[in-house]
Structures are given as C-alpha cells and as structure tokens.
Scaffold this motif. Structure first.
Motif, PDB file in Angstrom:
ATOM      1  N   ALA A 107       0.835  -1.210   0.000  1.00  0.00           N
ATOM      2  CA  ALA A 107       0.000   0.000   0.000  1.00  0.00           C
ATOM      3  C   ALA A 107       0.864   1.253   0.000  1.00  0.00           C
ATOM      4  O   ALA A 107       0.567   2.222  -0.725  1.00  0.00           O
ATOM      5  CB  ALA A 107      -0.932  -0.019   1.204  1.00  0.00           C
ATOM      6  N   ALA A 108       1.945   1.246   0.778  1.00  0.00           N
ATOM      7  CA  ALA A 108       2.823   2.416   0.841  1.00  0.00           C
ATOM      8  C   ALA A 108       3.469   2.691  -0.522  1.00  0.00           C
ATOM      9  O   ALA A 108       3.545   3.846  -0.962  1.00  0.00           O
ATOM     10  CB  ALA A 108       3.892   2.221   1.908  1.00  0.00           C
ATOM     11  N   VAL A 109       3.920   1.650  -1.187  1.00  0.00           N
ATOM     12  CA  VAL A 109       4.526   1.818  -2.513  1.00  0.00           C
ATOM     13  C   VAL A 109       3.493   2.389  -3.485  1.00  0.00           C
ATOM     14  O   VAL A 109       3.785   3.308  -4.251  1.00  0.00           O
ATOM     15  CB  VAL A 109       5.110   0.475  -3.022  1.00  0.00           C
ATOM     16  N   ALA A 110       2.274   1.869  -3.443  1.00  0.00           N
ATOM     17  CA  ALA A 110       1.220   2.357  -4.346  1.00  0.00           C
ATOM     18  C   ALA A 110       0.884   3.819  -4.064  1.00  0.00           C
ATOM     19  O   ALA A 110       0.719   4.619  -5.000  1.00  0.00           O
ATOM     20  CB  ALA A 110      -0.018   1.481  -4.197  1.00  0.00           C
ATOM     21  N   VAL A 111       0.809   4.192  -2.797  1.00  0.00           N
ATOM     22  CA  VAL A 111       0.487   5.582  -2.429  1.00  0.00           C
ATOM     23  C   VAL A 111       1.594   6.528  -2.883  1.00  0.00           C
ATOM     24  O   VAL A 111       1.325   7.609  -3.433  1.00  0.00           O
ATOM     25  CB  VAL A 111       0.231   5.693  -0.908  1.00  0.00           C
ATOM     26  N   ILE A 112       2.845   6.133  -2.676  1.00  0.00           N
ATOM     27  CA  ILE A 112       3.961   7.000  -3.088  1.00  0.00           C
ATOM     28  C   ILE A 112       3.995   7.136  -4.609  1.00  0.00           C
ATOM     29  O   ILE A 112       4.224   8.232  -5.140  1.00  0.00           O
ATOM     30  CB  ILE A 112       5.300   6.483  -2.523  1.00  0.00           C
ATOM     31  N   ALA A 139      17.579  16.677  -4.200  1.00  0.00           N
ATOM     32  CA  ALA A 139      17.171  15.629  -3.261  1.00  0.00           C
ATOM     33  C   ALA A 139      15.874  14.958  -3.729  1.00  0.00           C
ATOM     34  O   ALA A 139      15.762  13.718  -3.712  1.00  0.00           O
ATOM     35  CB  ALA A 139      16.998  16.205  -1.867  1.00  0.00           C
ATOM     36  N   LEU A 140      14.889  15.760  -4.153  1.00  0.00           N
ATOM     37  CA  LEU A 140      13.633  15.200  -4.652  1.00  0.00           C
ATOM     38  C   LEU A 140      13.848  14.372  -5.921  1.00  0.00           C
ATOM     39  O   LEU A 140      13.259  13.292  -6.091  1.00  0.00           O
ATOM     40  CB  LEU A 140      12.612  16.307  -4.913  1.00  0.00           C
ATOM     41  N   HIS A 141      14.697  14.885  -6.804  1.00  0.00           N
ATOM     42  CA  HIS A 141      14.983  14.150  -8.041  1.00  0.00           C
ATOM     43  C   HIS A 141      15.681  12.820  -7.735  1.00  0.00           C
ATOM     44  O   HIS A 141      15.360  11.778  -8.330  1.00  0.00           O
ATOM     45  CB  HIS A 141      15.843  15.006  -8.982  1.00  0.00           C
ATOM     46  N   ALA A 142      16.618  12.836  -6.802  1.00  0.00           N
ATOM     47  CA  ALA A 142      17.327  11.607  -6.424  1.00  0.00           C
ATOM     48  C   ALA A 142      16.358  10.600  -5.803  1.00  0.00           C
ATOM     49  O   ALA A 142      16.391   9.397  -6.106  1.00  0.00           O
ATOM     50  CB  ALA A 142      18.457  11.924  -5.459  1.00  0.00           C
ATOM     51  N   PHE A 143      15.459  11.081  -4.924  1.00  0.00           N
ATOM     52  CA  PHE A 143      14.466  10.190  -4.314  1.00  0.00           C
ATOM     53  C   PHE A 143      13.580   9.575  -5.384  1.00  0.00           C
ATOM     54  O   PHE A 143      13.348   8.367  -5.399  1.00  0.00           O
ATOM     55  CB  PHE A 143      13.613  10.956  -3.296  1.00  0.00           C
ATOM     56  N   TRP A 145      14.149   9.229  -8.602  1.00  0.00           N
ATOM     57  CA  TRP A 145      14.928   8.349  -9.466  1.00  0.00           C
ATOM     58  C   TRP A 145      15.132   6.983  -8.797  1.00  0.00           C
ATOM     59  O   TRP A 145      14.933   5.939  -9.416  1.00  0.00           O
ATOM     60  CB  TRP A 145      16.274   9.011  -9.782  1.00  0.00           C
ATOM     61  N   LEU A 146      15.545   6.998  -7.513  1.00  0.00           N
ATOM     62  CA  LEU A 146      15.754   5.738  -6.789  1.00  0.00           C
ATOM     63  C   LEU A 146      14.441   4.991  -6.585  1.00  0.00           C
ATOM     64  O   LEU A 146      14.369   3.765  -6.754  1.00  0.00           O
ATOM     65  CB  LEU A 146      16.404   6.005  -5.431  1.00  0.00           C
ATOM     66  N   PHE A 147      13.405   5.719  -6.209  1.00  0.00           N
ATOM     67  CA  PHE A 147      12.130   5.084  -5.925  1.00  0.00           C
ATOM     68  C   PHE A 147      11.566   4.386  -7.162  1.00  0.00           C
ATOM     69  O   PHE A 147      11.098   3.246  -7.073  1.00  0.00           O
ATOM     70  CB  PHE A 147      11.122   6.118  -5.402  1.00  0.00           C
ATOM     71  N   VAL A 148      11.629   5.041  -8.300  1.00  0.00           N
ATOM     72  CA  VAL A 148      11.083   4.470  -9.529  1.00  0.00           C
ATOM     73  C   VAL A 148      11.832   3.195  -9.916  1.00  0.00           C
ATOM     74  O   VAL A 148      11.257   2.282 -10.499  1.00  0.00           O
ATOM     75  CB  VAL A 148      11.099   5.521 -10.673  1.00  0.00           C
ATOM     76  N   ARG A 149      13.098   3.097  -9.578  1.00  0.00           N
ATOM     77  CA  ARG A 149      13.875   1.908  -9.928  1.00  0.00           C
ATOM     78  C   ARG A 149      13.756   0.785  -8.880  1.00  0.00           C
ATOM     79  O   ARG A 149      13.794  -0.393  -9.216  1.00  0.00           O
ATOM     80  CB  ARG A 149      15.335   2.280 -10.129  1.00  0.00           C
ATOM     81  N   VAL A 154      10.436  -3.897  -4.766  1.00  0.00           N
ATOM     82  CA  VAL A 154       9.846  -3.962  -3.428  1.00  0.00           C
ATOM     83  C   VAL A 154       8.382  -4.376  -3.524  1.00  0.00           C
ATOM     84  O   VAL A 154       7.908  -5.197  -2.732  1.00  0.00           O
ATOM     85  CB  VAL A 154       9.995  -2.598  -2.704  1.00  0.00           C
ATOM     86  N   LEU A 155       7.673  -3.831  -4.501  1.00  0.00           N
ATOM     87  CA  LEU A 155       6.263  -4.159  -4.674  1.00  0.00           C
ATOM     88  C   LEU A 155       6.077  -5.641  -5.012  1.00  0.00           C
ATOM     89  O   LEU A 155       5.253  -6.330  -4.401  1.00  0.00           O
ATOM     90  CB  LEU A 155       5.642  -3.287  -5.771  1.00  0.00           C
TER      91      LEU A 155
END
Length: 170
Positions: A107-112, A139-143, A145-149, A154-155
């Motif tokens: 759920a957290a991954v989907a919400v983000i 910082a936002l761009h790095a987050f 970029w990492l999150f999308v990869r 994780v999902l």
C-alpha cells in the motif's frame, strides 16, 4: 536406603530385575534380595552396579533416590503442552504481523507512486539559481529516481511475501 536406591535407579533406567541380573552376572533372586534389604552387594558388586547404572557409588549408598511418579510426569507433560500452545500462538501472531507488514508495504509503494504521478515532478520548473531550491530539487529528483527503480522490486517482493504468508495466516 541402599535397597530403595537400587530399586529406584533400576526402575528409572527401565531395567527389570532379570535384565539387571544378566548385566551383573548374578541370578534374579540376588537382585530381589538386595531390593528387599535381605542382603547387600559386596564392594566389587557395588562398583559393577554403579557402572551399569552410570551412577556414583556414593549415590547408591547416600540419600534416598526418589522414584519418578506418574502424576509428576503428567504434570510435566501438561506444562509442556501449555508451553507448546503458547509458542504456537506466538508463532501465529508473528506470521500474521509479517503478513500485514507486507500488505502495508504494498500500500505504501502504491500511495507513493500515486503521489509522484499527481505531483508530476514539480521541481523541474524550479529556479535552481537559489541554493535552497537547488539542494531540495536535487534531493527530490534523487528520491524519485531511486524510488522508480527500486519500488517495483519492493512491490513484487511484498506481493509475493503477502501471498506466501496468507496461506499460513488463514
């Protein structure tokens, strides 16, 4: 005292008088006489008894050895059963907690992901000439970029984990 100890230790070892007699190379009646207190084994036989019983001679001659009673064993079995039930409940609760942790992670991954899609990378239009916005934008761009990869892995892992623990919880 010696006769009681011989009988109690023999029974605790699961030996019959006949079996003990064979191990000591005596007749069964000799064992019976020892246990009734009608005679006592000599020093060499005491040593042989202690070796067969795997007990020191001092224990044979010393304090009375108490025979394990059936009700004592029943009480121990009941306590072990209670402990096993408690451990099973604890394991089930832990399994349920892990299952819900996997579901919350999904759920957290989907919400983000939804938040990132709705925001549509607003930092791209920022004025990077100011240091504060430049640092925050990077910082936002790095987050992002990492999150999308990392988030798809994780999902998928969370979904697999939730499915694997689901059968154990139900």
């Amino acid at each position: 005292m010696l006769n009681e100890n011989i009988k109690a230790i023999r029974k605790s070892k699961g030996l019959s008088q006949e079996e003990l007699a064979v191990k000591l190379n005596v007749v069964r009646q000799t064992i019976s006489k020892w246990e009734q207190g009608l005679s006592v084994p000599d020093a060499d036989m005491l040593i042989s008894l202690s070796e067969v019983f795997e007990t020191p001679v001092s224990t044979l001659l010393g304090e009375t050895v108490m025979e394990a009673k059936a009700h004592d064993l029943k009480a121990i079995c009941e306590k072990l059963e209670v402990i096993n039930l408690q451990l099973a409940r604890r394991k089930a609760m832990r399994q349920k907690a892990i299952h819900w942790l996997f579901i919350l992670l999904c759920a957290a991954v989907a919400v983000i992901f939804a938040a990132l899609i709705l925001l549509n990378s607003p930092y791209l239009g920022w004025d990077y000439s100011q240091p504060e916005t430049a640092v925050l934008g990077v910082a936002l761009h790095a987050f992002e970029w990492l999150f999308v990869r990392i988030a798809p892995l994780v999902l998928v892992g969370s979904i697999v984990g939730a499915c694997l623990t689901w059968k154990k919880v139900s």
